[in-house]
Design a protein around this motif. Structure first.
Motif, short mmCIF file in Angstrom:
data_model
loop_
_atom_site.label_atom_id
_atom_site.label_comp_id
_atom_site.label_asym_id
_atom_site.label_seq_id
_atom_site.Cartn_x
_atom_site.Cartn_y
_atom_site.Cartn_z
N ARG A 69 0.85 -1.19 0.00
CA ARG A 69 0.00 0.00 0.00
C ARG A 69 0.88 1.24 0.00
O ARG A 69 2.04 1.21 0.41
CB ARG A 69 -0.88 0.03 1.27
CG ARG A 69 -1.98 -1.00 1.31
CD ARG A 69 -3.13 -0.70 0.37
NE ARG A 69 -3.79 0.57 0.63
CZ ARG A 69 -4.81 0.75 1.47
NH1 ARG A 69 -5.28 -0.26 2.17
NH2 ARG A 69 -5.36 1.94 1.63
N SER A 70 0.32 2.36 -0.47
CA SER A 70 1.06 3.62 -0.48
C SER A 70 0.12 4.73 0.01
O SER A 70 -0.44 5.49 -0.79
CB SER A 70 1.56 3.90 -1.90
OG SER A 70 2.26 5.09 -1.92
N PRO A 71 -0.08 4.81 1.35
CA PRO A 71 -1.11 5.72 1.88
C PRO A 71 -0.91 7.18 1.46
O PRO A 71 -1.90 7.86 1.15
CB PRO A 71 -0.96 5.57 3.40
CG PRO A 71 -0.30 4.24 3.58
CD PRO A 71 0.58 4.03 2.40
N GLU A 72 0.36 7.63 1.39
CA GLU A 72 0.57 9.06 1.02
C GLU A 72 0.10 9.30 -0.40
O GLU A 72 -0.60 10.28 -0.68
CB GLU A 72 2.06 9.44 1.13
CG GLU A 72 2.74 9.17 2.46
CD GLU A 72 3.10 7.70 2.66
OE1 GLU A 72 3.08 6.93 1.68
OE2 GLU A 72 3.39 7.33 3.82
N LEU A 73 0.52 8.42 -1.31
CA LEU A 73 0.12 8.56 -2.71
C LEU A 73 -1.41 8.46 -2.83
O LEU A 73 -2.04 9.25 -3.55
CB LEU A 73 0.80 7.48 -3.56
CG LEU A 73 0.44 7.42 -5.03
CD1 LEU A 73 0.81 8.72 -5.75
CD2 LEU A 73 1.15 6.25 -5.72
N GLU A 74 -1.99 7.51 -2.11
CA GLU A 74 -3.44 7.33 -2.19
C GLU A 74 -4.17 8.59 -1.72
O GLU A 74 -5.14 9.02 -2.33
CB GLU A 74 -3.87 6.13 -1.35
CG GLU A 74 -3.46 4.81 -1.99
CD GLU A 74 -3.78 3.60 -1.13
OE1 GLU A 74 -4.73 3.65 -0.32
OE2 GLU A 74 -3.06 2.59 -1.26
N ARG A 75 -3.66 9.19 -0.61
CA ARG A 75 -4.29 10.43 -0.11
C ARG A 75 -4.19 11.54 -1.15
O ARG A 75 -5.15 12.25 -1.41
CB ARG A 75 -3.60 10.89 1.20
CG ARG A 75 -4.40 10.49 2.44
CD ARG A 75 -3.95 11.25 3.67
NE ARG A 75 -2.51 11.16 3.92
CZ ARG A 75 -1.94 10.13 4.54
NH1 ARG A 75 -2.65 9.11 4.97
NH2 ARG A 75 -0.63 10.11 4.73
N ALA A 76 -3.00 11.68 -1.74
CA ALA A 76 -2.79 12.74 -2.73
C ALA A 76 -3.72 12.54 -3.93
O ALA A 76 -4.32 13.50 -4.42
CB ALA A 76 -1.33 12.76 -3.18
N LEU A 77 -3.85 11.31 -4.38
CA LEU A 77 -4.73 11.04 -5.54
C LEU A 77 -6.19 11.31 -5.17
O LEU A 77 -6.95 11.87 -5.98
CB LEU A 77 -4.55 9.60 -6.02
CG LEU A 77 -3.19 9.26 -6.66
CD1 LEU A 77 -3.04 7.75 -6.88
CD2 LEU A 77 -3.01 9.99 -7.99
N ALA A 78 -6.58 10.93 -3.94
CA ALA A 78 -7.96 11.15 -3.50
C ALA A 78 -8.26 12.65 -3.47
O ALA A 78 -9.31 13.09 -3.93
CB ALA A 78 -8.18 10.51 -2.14
N LYS A 80 -6.92 14.99 -5.18
CA LYS A 80 -7.00 15.56 -6.53
C LYS A 80 -8.20 15.04 -7.32
O LYS A 80 -8.44 15.45 -8.45
CB LYS A 80 -5.73 15.14 -7.33
CG LYS A 80 -4.52 15.98 -7.04
CD LYS A 80 -3.56 16.03 -8.22
CE LYS A 80 -2.98 14.68 -8.54
NZ LYS A 80 -1.91 14.70 -9.51
N GLY A 81 -8.89 14.07 -6.74
CA GLY A 81 -10.01 13.46 -7.45
C GLY A 81 -9.57 12.56 -8.58
O GLY A 81 -10.32 12.32 -9.53
N ALA A 82 -8.35 12.07 -8.50
CA ALA A 82 -7.83 11.18 -9.57
C ALA A 82 -8.29 9.74 -9.30
O ALA A 82 -7.51 8.87 -8.91
CB ALA A 82 -6.31 11.27 -9.62
N THR A 83 -9.57 9.51 -9.53
CA THR A 83 -10.18 8.25 -9.12
C THR A 83 -9.59 7.03 -9.83
O THR A 83 -9.33 6.00 -9.19
CB THR A 83 -11.70 8.28 -9.43
OG1 THR A 83 -12.13 9.63 -9.34
CG2 THR A 83 -12.48 7.43 -8.48
#
Ligand code: G1P
Length: 291
Positions: A69-78, A80-83
């Motif tokens: 998992r990559s929580p930081e990347l996932e948060r950043a994508l969330a 930005k709305g990069a679903t």
């Protein structure tokens, strides 16, 4: 018995990709939008495999990060709305239980598979060599081997008809045809001289193995190119139980070389609707100009 585990040997230096593979594991080099190793992991998962054992070595930690998992990347994508990106990143980390074992010295493919013994235990398992990508929707290479395994309850290797001269780079089998595209293996030899090879059926990177292979691997001595060979362990296994071969349907790409990877990239791009029209246009122009 259901095959739930797969071993992916990925500890090599990737010398044919130097200098690119000096700091990036060869298995992490991309074919289109995903690393080479993801193709075999996806093939395994689609065939019902739930635990993947990747055999790795020093300096190849990027693979462990990739399947984590990559929580930081996932948060950043969330944020930005990069679903779509977010879903992909999460999917990669949850496809299967991926565990890593280290091969401390690169003593050969047979040794790499033996390193996975504690993680596999006493059950049948699949082996995927990530250099071989088999494209055959909807029935993948491993799905075809698993059918043969279910039928005979014995180890199965994938084979392909090769030009005589090429067999010196592969394991070759002595076949006895038992059904369409299915053979009982009567003998195996690693990297034979084409003049004495038992056939032009070469082993390619998919296997379903019974756990008895591990005892055989303990018993092999250095063979072709001075390495501990999986093919030699299969020859020992033959003395204890039957082994079969499946001449799978589908195209195999040898992505272990830059040229093979380029071919796979182009041909797989033509199967992807988001890339195919662009590629057709560019290639058309390019070929026209270069004539
Ligand atoms: C390995 C195996 C060989 C097999 C080949 C398929 O060889 O030892 O039996 O035919 O993979 O790619 P390598 O390519 O690692 O020399």
């Amino acid at each position: 018995m259901q095959v739930k585990k797969a071993v992916i040997p990925a500890a090599g230096f990737g010398t044919r990709f130097l200098p690119a593979s000096k700091t990036i594991p060869k298995e992490m080099l991309p074919i289109l939008d995903r690393p080479m190793i993801q193709y075999v992991v996806e093939e395994a998962v689609a065939a019902g495999i739930t635990q993947i054992v990747i055999v790795t070595s020093r300096g190849k930690e990027a693979m462990a990060d990739y399947f984590d998992r990559s929580p930081e990347l996932e948060r950043a994508l969330a944020q930005k709305g990069a679903t779509a990106g977010l879903e992909e990143v999460r999917r990669v980390a949850s496809m299967a239980e991926v565990v890593f074992v280290r091969q401390q010295e690169q003593l050969g493919l047979g040794h790499a598979v033996l390193c996975a013994r504690p993680a596999v235990g006493k059950e049948p398992f699949a082996v995927f060599l990530p250099d071989d990508i088999i494209y055959h929707p909807p029935k993948s290479g491993i799905a075809q081997l698993l059918e043969v395994y279910q039928q005979f309850g014995a180890s199965v290797v994938a084979v392909e008809e090769l030009p005589r001269e090429a067999i010196r780079n592969y394991g070759a089998i002595e076949p006895r045809e038992v059904a369409e595209r299915t053979y009982e293996v009567l003998g195996l030899v690693e990297k034979p001289d084409p003049a004495v090879a038992p056939s032009n059926l070469g082993i390619v990177g998919r296997y379903v193995l019974t756990p008895e292979i591990f005892d055989c691997l303990e018993g092999v001595r250095p063979g072709a190119i001075g390495e501990l060979q999986l093919t030699d362990a299969l020859a020992l296994l033959l003395k204890r139980q039957k082994v079969y071969a499946c001449r799978f349907r589908g195209v195999r790409y040898d992505v272990g070389t830059p040229l093979g990877m380029l071919r796979a990239s182009l041909e797989l791009a033509l199967t992807r609707p988001e890339y195919a029209p662009h590629l057709r246009r560019w290639m058309g122009d390019l070929l026209h100009k270069s004539q």
